[in-house]
Design an enzyme around this catalytic site. Structure first.
Site, PDB file in Angstrom:
ATOM      1  N   TYR A  37      41.223  28.048 115.356  1.00 38.87           N
ATOM      2  CA  TYR A  37      40.308  27.161 114.633  1.00 38.87           C
ATOM      3  C   TYR A  37      38.949  27.828 114.472  1.00 38.87           C
ATOM      4  O   TYR A  37      38.342  28.265 115.437  1.00 38.87           O
ATOM      5  CB  TYR A  37      40.178  25.838 115.391  1.00 38.87           C
ATOM      6  CG  TYR A  37      39.333  24.821 114.668  1.00 38.87           C
ATOM      7  CD1 TYR A  37      39.724  24.353 113.426  1.00 38.87           C
ATOM      8  CD2 TYR A  37      38.149  24.351 115.212  1.00 38.87           C
ATOM      9  CE1 TYR A  37      38.954  23.426 112.759  1.00 38.87           C
ATOM     10  CE2 TYR A  37      37.380  23.427 114.560  1.00 38.87           C
ATOM     11  CZ  TYR A  37      37.798  22.961 113.327  1.00 38.87           C
ATOM     12  OH  TYR A  37      37.047  22.047 112.656  1.00 38.87           O
ATOM     13  N   LYS A  38      38.492  27.957 113.241  1.00 38.40           N
ATOM     14  CA  LYS A  38      37.222  28.627 112.973  1.00 38.40           C
ATOM     15  C   LYS A  38      36.112  27.586 112.872  1.00 38.40           C
ATOM     16  O   LYS A  38      36.249  26.589 112.184  1.00 38.40           O
ATOM     17  CB  LYS A  38      37.318  29.422 111.672  1.00 38.40           C
ATOM     18  CG  LYS A  38      38.328  30.566 111.749  1.00 38.40           C
ATOM     19  CD  LYS A  38      38.397  31.305 110.443  1.00 38.40           C
ATOM     20  CE  LYS A  38      39.411  32.445 110.518  1.00 38.40           C
ATOM     21  NZ  LYS A  38      39.547  33.153 109.238  1.00 38.40           N
ATOM     22  N   VAL A  39      35.013  27.826 113.552  1.00 39.97           N
ATOM     23  CA  VAL A  39      33.891  26.895 113.538  1.00 39.97           C
ATOM     24  C   VAL A  39      32.699  27.580 112.901  1.00 39.97           C
ATOM     25  O   VAL A  39      32.639  28.800 112.767  1.00 39.97           O
ATOM     26  CB  VAL A  39      33.538  26.429 114.971  1.00 39.97           C
ATOM     27  CG1 VAL A  39      34.678  25.669 115.573  1.00 39.97           C
ATOM     28  CG2 VAL A  39      33.203  27.624 115.843  1.00 39.97           C
TER      29      VAL A  39
END
Length: 572
Positions: free
Chosen positions: A27-29
Site C-alpha cells: 500500500y502506497k501512502v
C-alpha cells in the site's frame, strides 16, 4: 506475444492480492506518520503508586516501548521521537532550550532505541533517569518549541504529525502566568503547522483538573471519529496503552470514492479496512556482499533478434476459432473498463433479506469525506440514521478500482458505540458487504448419517450451554505469528532467548472438565455402545483372498543376475 489469459487473474488471486494490500504490504501512502512523545520528568512522575503499582514514569516508558515495537512490525517507516521536559540536564539541537532533554530524535524506530527505552524501566531505569537527566525547572513552552524544531528539521514528507504529552501535573508552571502564556502561544503555533497535540494525563493525588491549563493546549478533535479531551486520568497501564493505541496512528483511506444517490447527488466517502488478517511480512532479498536490499528489473527481448522491446511494441493475443486475435494494450484496457470507480445506489431492502451465507469475503467500511465534497457528512449522517431506524440496507453497484469488474454490495448501517471511558468501540458508518453472484451459490448434498434421537440432542444442548462464552476476536492471538516476532525481537535486541508466549487458542481442559462434570460420560452412554472408547482408533482389518479381498502378498523371491537377463530377453 503474450497470451491473453496472462493479463487476467481469477477472482481468488485478485482477492489475495487485495488482502495483501490491505495488510499494508504494497500500500502506497502520500507520506509518513510521525509521533513525538513529550514526557514530564518531574519528581512527581517517579512516585510509586499504592500496593506496589508502577510509577507514572514507568508506565509511560512501557507504553513508549510498546509503540516502538508495534511500529517496527506494522509501519517501520514512520518516525518517532522521545523528548523529556522539566529535566535538570539539557540536551537538544544547538542546546537552545534549558531543561529539555531530547532522548531520541525524529527517526525510524529500531532495536537500539527499544533497548534504550528498556533501560529507563523499573527501579534501575528511574535511577538511570535521575543520573542522566534529573528533575529541574519546567517550561512547557520551550519543550513545545524544541519539538517544533524537530519537525522543521525533517526533510521528508509527513502525512500526519502528532505530539503526545504525558504528565501528572495539571499546573506544570505552578501558576507562573508568563510561562503559561508562552506555552499556549507555542501550542497555537504548532497547531497551525498541522501538529495534533494530545494529552495523556496520569493519576494525581487530589485529581487532575484539565481546565486549569491543558484545555487550551490540546487540539480539538479532527472529526467525529476522533477522541476528544478525556477528563478522567489514566490510573492503569492497560487504560493508558488503550488510549495511546486509539490515537497514535492516523486512519488511512484505502480509496476515496463517490457514492451516487441519484442524478447529480453525490457523496464523497473514504473506504477503510476495519479488520485485516495478520500475516508474516514478505521476505526481502539481500545482496550477499553488502547486505543491501536487491531490486529486480524486468526487460523483454525479441526471441529472434535479441533486441530490447519497448512497452509500446508489446501486444496481447487470444486464439479464438483457430485464429489469433491481436490487440493493443489500450484496447485491452478499454474492454476491461466498465465504468469509473464509485458506488451507485440501486435501492433499499429489509435487513432480513441479508443472509449469513451472503458473506463471501471480508467487508470494508465507508465514512464521509467532508474535505472532498462539502455537505457529504451531513447527507451521509442522515442516510445512516434513516437506514438504521427503518432497519434496511442500501443495495449498490460498486467499482472500487480502475479496470475492476463491478460488484453488488450491501451497505449495512452501523451506529457509534463508546465504552465507559468514552473511547470509541465502533465508529458510525456503513459496512460494505460483498454480495455473491448466482454462480457463487451452489447446492451441496448433505451426507447421509443416522439421525440422532431427541434425548441425544437434548444432552448435547446441555453440553453446549455449559461451554458457551463471550467470544472476542482480539482475545486470541496467532501463536505462529507471535513466536515469529518474538524470535525476531530476541535476535534484534541480543536477548539470550525469546520470551515465552501463551498459546491462547489451546482449550482449557481443566476448566472444561470442571464445567461439564458427568455430562460427557452421560453423552457417551447415550451415543456409543457399551465398552466403546471413541478416543482409540480400531486397527485396520486386512481382507484375505478367501474373504473376497485382494490376493495375499507373496514372499520375495531372490533372482540371480543371469536369470534376470533371461527373463528380460524373453519379455517376462
Amino acid at each position: 506475444m503474450a497470451e491473453w489469459n496472462a493479463y487476467y487473474q481469477n477472482e481468488d488471486e485478485e482477492q489475495e492480492q487485495e488482502e495483501a494490500e490491505l495488510a499494508g504490504g504494497d500500500y502506497k501512502v502520500s507520506g509518513r506518520d510521525s509521533l513525538v512523545f513529550l514526557v514530564d520528568a518531574s519528581k512527581e512522575m517517579f512516585i510509586k503508586g499504592e500496593d506496589g503499582q508502577p510509577s507514572n514514569f514507568d508506565m509511560t516508558m512501557q507504553v513508549v516501548r510498546s509503540v516502538y515495537t508495534s511500529k517496527i512490525i506494522s509501519s517501520h517507516r514512520d518516525l518517532v521521537a522521545l523528548v523529556f521536559y522539566g529535566t535538570e540536564q539539557s540536551k537538544n539541537p544547538r542546546n537552545s532550550f534549558k531543561h529539555v532533554y531530547v532522548y531520541h530524535d525524529l527517526d525510524e524506530p529500531g532495536a537500539k532505541r527499544v533497548q534504550e527505552v528498556d533501560a529507563l524501566r523499573g527501579e534501575k531505569g528511574a535511577q538511570l533517569a535521575a543520573q542522566t537527566m534529573g528533575s529541574g525547572e519546567t517550561s512547557l513552552g520551550d519543550a513545545l518549541w524544541c519539538c517544533a524544531n524537530l519537525y522543521s528539521d525533517i526533510k521528508l514528507r509527513l502525512s500526519h504529525k502528532r505530539l503526545m504529552i504525558f504528565t501528572c501535573r495539571d499546573e506544570p508552571h505552578g501558576g507562573d502566568s508568563a510561562k503559561d502564556r508562552q506555552a499556549r502561544t507555542k501550542a497555537s503555533d504548532l497547531k497551525e503547522t498541522g501538529v495534533f497535540i494530545d494529552l495523556m494525563h496520569l493519576i494525581k493525588p487530589g485529581g487532575f483538573d484539565v481546565s486549569l491549563f491543558f484545555r487550551d493546549i490540546v487540539s480539538p478533535p479532527e472529526d467525529e471519529s476522533e477522541l476528544g479531551l478525556q477528563l478522567e486520568p489514566c490510573d492503569k497501564l492497560d487504560d493508558l496503552q488503550k488510549r495511546v493505541r486509539a490515537r497514535d496512528t492516523k486512519k488511512r483511506a484505502l480509496a476515496r470514492l463517490s457514492l451516487s444517490l441519484g442524478e447529480g447527488l453525490n457523496v464523497a466517502v473514504g473506504m477503510y479496512a476495519t479488520a485485516v488478517g495478520a500475516r508474516k511480512p514478505a521476505a526481502i532479498r539481500l545482496y550477499r556482499e553488502t547486505n543491501e536490499p536487491v531490486r529486480s528489473k524486468t526487460r523483454t527481448f525479441h526471441t529472434q533478434t535479441g533486441s530490447l522491446l519497448l512497452p509500446s511494441e508489446l501486444k496481447k493475443a487470444q486464439v479464438y476459432g483457430r485464429k489469433q486475435i491481436v490487440m493493443e494494450s489500450d484496447e485491452v484496457n478499454a474492454i476491461k473498463k466498465f465504468d469509473e470507480p464509485g458506488l451507485f445506489l440501486i435501492g433499499f431492502k429489509p435487513m432480513e433479506k441479508l443472509k449469513l451465507h451472503h458473506h463471501i469475503r471480508p467487508s470494508v467500511f465507508i465514512y464521509p469525506e467532508e474535505d472532498n465534497v462539502k455537505g457529504s457528512a451531513c447527507l451521509f449522517s442522515a442516510l445512516l440514521k434513516k437506514c438504521s431506524e427503518r432497519k434496511v440496507f442500501a443495495l449498490c453497484r460498486g467499482i472500487f478500482r480502475r479496470n475492476y469488474p463491478p460488484r453488488f454490495v450491501a451497505l449495512v448501517p452501523q451506529m457509534e458505540e463508546v465504552d465507559e471511558g468514552k473511547v470509541q468501540i465502533t465508529p458510525p458508518g456503513f459496512n460494505v458487504i460483498y454480495l455473491p453472484f448466482a454462480d457463487d451459490l451452489r447446492t451441496v448434498d448433505p451426507p447421509r448419517c443416522p439421525p440422532a434421537s431427541q434425548t441425544q440432542v437434548d444432552k448435547m444442548k446441555e453440553i453446549i450451554y455449559k461451554l458457551r462464552f463471550k467470544y472476542r476476536s482480539d482475545a486470541f492471538e496467532n501463536p505462529v505469528l507471535q513466536q515469529h516476532f518474538r524470535n525476531l525481537e530476541a535476535l534484534a535486541l541480543d536477548m539470550m532467548a525469546p520470551e515465552d508466549i501463551e498459546d491462547l487458542i489451546m482449550p482449557k481442559v481443566d476448566q472444561i472438565d470442571q464445567r461439564l462434570g458427568p455430562l460427557v460420560e452421560e453423552f457417551k452412554d447415550l451415543v456409543y455402545p457399551a465398552g466403546y472408547n471413541p478416543e482409540t482408533k480400531p486397527a485396520p482389518k486386512r481382507k484375505t483372498a478367501d474373504a473376497g479381498g485382494g490376493a495375499e502378498k507373496k514372499p520375495k523371491v531372490e533372482v540371480t543376475e543371469d536369470e534376470l537377463k533371461t527373463h528380460m530377453q524373453n519379455a517376462q
